[in-house]
Design a protein around this motif. Sequence first.
Motif, short mmCIF file in Angstrom:
data_model
loop_
_atom_site.label_atom_id
_atom_site.label_comp_id
_atom_site.label_asym_id
_atom_site.label_seq_id
_atom_site.Cartn_x
_atom_site.Cartn_y
_atom_site.Cartn_z
N ALA A 101 35.08 -18.20 -1.99
CA ALA A 101 35.21 -19.61 -2.34
C ALA A 101 36.34 -19.81 -3.35
O ALA A 101 37.09 -20.79 -3.27
CB ALA A 101 33.90 -20.13 -2.91
N LEU A 102 36.46 -18.88 -4.30
CA LEU A 102 37.52 -19.00 -5.31
C LEU A 102 38.91 -18.87 -4.67
O LEU A 102 39.81 -19.66 -4.96
CB LEU A 102 37.33 -17.94 -6.40
CG LEU A 102 38.40 -17.88 -7.49
CD1 LEU A 102 38.48 -19.20 -8.26
CD2 LEU A 102 38.15 -16.72 -8.45
N ILE A 103 39.06 -17.89 -3.79
CA ILE A 103 40.36 -17.71 -3.13
C ILE A 103 40.68 -18.92 -2.25
O ILE A 103 41.81 -19.41 -2.23
CB ILE A 103 40.38 -16.40 -2.30
CG1 ILE A 103 40.29 -15.18 -3.22
CG2 ILE A 103 41.63 -16.32 -1.43
CD1 ILE A 103 41.47 -14.97 -4.16
N GLY A 104 39.67 -19.42 -1.55
CA GLY A 104 39.89 -20.61 -0.73
C GLY A 104 40.35 -21.79 -1.57
O GLY A 104 41.26 -22.54 -1.18
N PHE A 105 39.73 -21.94 -2.73
CA PHE A 105 40.09 -23.01 -3.66
C PHE A 105 41.52 -22.82 -4.17
O PHE A 105 42.34 -23.76 -4.16
CB PHE A 105 39.10 -22.99 -4.82
CG PHE A 105 39.45 -23.85 -5.99
CD1 PHE A 105 39.32 -25.23 -5.93
CD2 PHE A 105 39.87 -23.28 -7.18
CE1 PHE A 105 39.62 -26.02 -7.03
CE2 PHE A 105 40.17 -24.07 -8.28
CZ PHE A 105 40.05 -25.45 -8.20
#
Length: 258
Positions: A101-105
């Motif tokens: 989720a962090l990388i996607g963000f």
Amino acid sequence: MRSYFSRRTYQAHQVRRFAVYALGAVSFCAVLLVLHGYLSTPHIPSQYEALHAPGAAHPVLPLQQAHTHPLHNAPPRHHPKTKVSRTTGWRFATPADELGALIGFMAAFASNSLPAHVDPQQPLDPDLVLGFDARDENMRDEVREAIREAWRVNPVVVLSETGSPPASREAKDMITSLNLYPDPTIFEVDQRDDADIVRPMLQRLTGADLFPIVIIGGTPVRSIAELRRMRETTALNDTITAAGAKINGKRKKHGRKH
Ligand SMILES: *[C@@H]1O[C@H](CO)[C@@H](O)[C@H](O)[C@H]1NC(C)=O
């Protein structure tokens, strides 16, 4: 698909440049909002602004498409923002989910950064990185899908540091020389506004002590030594291919930078 991940904060220098676009964006937005009858929806202006932000690194869904996305079919004006208390809120199930989720963000918009109050050693608040309310039990499938999507769009990620040039450069050269399609997603972690938060958070979530960290299909390669070992066998090419990136699959040079 980009709308899985929200746009939370602006880098200071972009705010100034962005101001020029704001007036036009706001008035055009107002017309669109009236047409759609979504006057109370907070996400539409930021989607629209994202399209016009000078620093936006990726194509963003046009406003119309964003509305037809399955996640946005629920009436936006009933977005249940205040239904669940923050303190009893839902958390990501695993550090691997947090990482996805962090990388996607981070990849969704070049200007996406975590706010200064975030404690990198605590579980990441899904609200900060997902573009929808994940605290509803019914949203678990959407969370899983958002994380899958993050790794599908960013099959090969290089977390680099300009402060440790030799190893970071070696990792970037190793990856960019494969001429991947899609391009590797490269972050210069120490150059980010949220470097003090994101740096230790990425270390916590990947289990790696030092940068560079390469993430292939969601799985971190924790050191340059490990990356070199993988290149000596077929492991590097194999895992990259398995992650959905095509070796020698792109026409022009230069990796995508963040
Ligand atoms: C991996 O792919 C690159 C680019 O095609 C190639 O040069 C290299 O020899 C491959 N590595 C192995 C171990 O097959």
